[in-house]
Scaffold this motif. Sequence first.
Motif, PDB file in Angstrom:
ATOM      1  N   VAL A 161       1.127  -1.194   0.382  1.00  0.00           N
ATOM      2  CA  VAL A 161       0.317  -0.314   0.240  1.00  0.00           C
ATOM      3  C   VAL A 161       0.791   1.022   0.212  1.00  0.00           C
ATOM      4  N   ARG A 162       1.823   1.421   0.980  1.00  0.00           N
ATOM      5  CA  ARG A 162       2.253   2.523   1.110  1.00  0.00           C
ATOM      6  C   ARG A 162       3.933   2.706  -0.269  1.00  0.00           C
ATOM      7  N   ASP A 163       4.309   1.437  -0.656  1.00  0.00           N
ATOM      8  CA  ASP A 163       5.864   1.706  -1.946  1.00  0.00           C
ATOM      9  C   ASP A 163       5.281   2.480  -2.985  1.00  0.00           C
ATOM     10  N   LEU A 179      -5.147  13.191  -3.291  1.00  0.00           N
ATOM     11  CA  LEU A 179      -3.796  12.200  -3.970  1.00  0.00           C
ATOM     12  C   LEU A 179      -4.381  10.724  -3.783  1.00  0.00           C
ATOM     13  N   LEU A 180      -4.151  10.277  -4.428  1.00  0.00           N
ATOM     14  CA  LEU A 180      -4.545   8.932  -3.593  1.00  0.00           C
ATOM     15  C   LEU A 180      -3.199   7.501  -4.512  1.00  0.00           C
ATOM     16  N   GLY A 181      -2.412   7.197  -3.472  1.00  0.00           N
ATOM     17  CA  GLY A 181      -1.493   6.476  -3.636  1.00  0.00           C
ATOM     18  C   GLY A 181      -1.413   4.902  -3.662  1.00  0.00           C
ATOM     19  N   GLN A 182      -2.151   4.360  -2.606  1.00  0.00           N
ATOM     20  CA  GLN A 182      -2.880   3.263  -2.131  1.00  0.00           C
ATOM     21  C   GLN A 182      -3.590   1.572  -3.408  1.00  0.00           C
ATOM     22  N   VAL A 183      -3.743   1.810  -4.356  1.00  0.00           N
ATOM     23  CA  VAL A 183      -3.942   1.053  -5.866  1.00  0.00           C
ATOM     24  C   VAL A 183      -3.676   0.515  -5.831  1.00  0.00           C
TER      25      VAL A 183
END
Length: 311
Positions: free
Chosen positions: A71-73, A93-97
Amino acid sequence: MNGYVLWAFAVGPALIAEALLARYEVLAYGARWRAPVTELPDGVPYARGAAPDSPPDAYLVYLDGIGKRRVRDSRDGGQLVAALLARAPELRLLGQVQPYSPLADPLAERPVWAWLRRRVGLVLFLHNVMQIFVAADRRYRPLYNRAVGRQIATQLRLAGYRSDSGIPVALLSYSGGAQVATGAVEELHSQLRAPLLLITLGGFHNGANDLTHAAHLHRLTSASDRIERLGTWIFPQRWPLLRGSGWNRAHRAGKVTVHRLDPATHVGPRSYISRTAQVPDGRSHVDRTADTVVALIRAHHCGAEAATGTS
């Protein structure tokens, strides 16, 4: 020589198993054997940037390349995301997808993959590579597109997005993330009816997905990006000859704009997200990339406001 033989015997079965199991997740999704993961680990927000209590100018979903395992990297330790947030606090901003998991299940969190990572790290890399080709395979593509499109829609709703709100959603995809981004367009339109802006960074995709419901696609590329260029060679749908492909129809409709980020490379010390390589004006490659992405999203937002007469 014996060392190579032993390595092949050790890694070979794992590679064969991965080739056979690469389709498992999309089939498990289709058969409803497992429900997609929706909750995030403790301490991980559904979005960063603009506060959730007021509508942001746009939502930005970052779909990382094949290095995405958690999820984080991200491949750069989050530097591109941080640069985007620093420049555009008006975005959520969403970066977990998880682009390479139809079940939204982070690869590195699975016990068997954690074990493999300690022993055969290459297999983790190949897993995501193979998922790109599963997503591009015409037999599995519709189901894969639906699965990841719904994953993105779910995460957007959890981050505060409301269907029919008219707030733009930008999908920023790196490398193989472009296959997922282009594939998610139809499902996101069906689920959210959101104005969709696609930005591909060194995008590796087969060009088969329908982009009718995308407002525009900005292709950020470089003459030194051999991997992005490889995708234009190996996938016939990217060839101008196949005029009926989704990619070529979008071109004819004027929906694709190319932006050159020369001399950036796909990966390595001169990549699009390098903090050390610089362009002539003194900016690092990652700063130039972030500036370009933010400018495109803001221009799209202003254009949408002008079209609707809002301010």
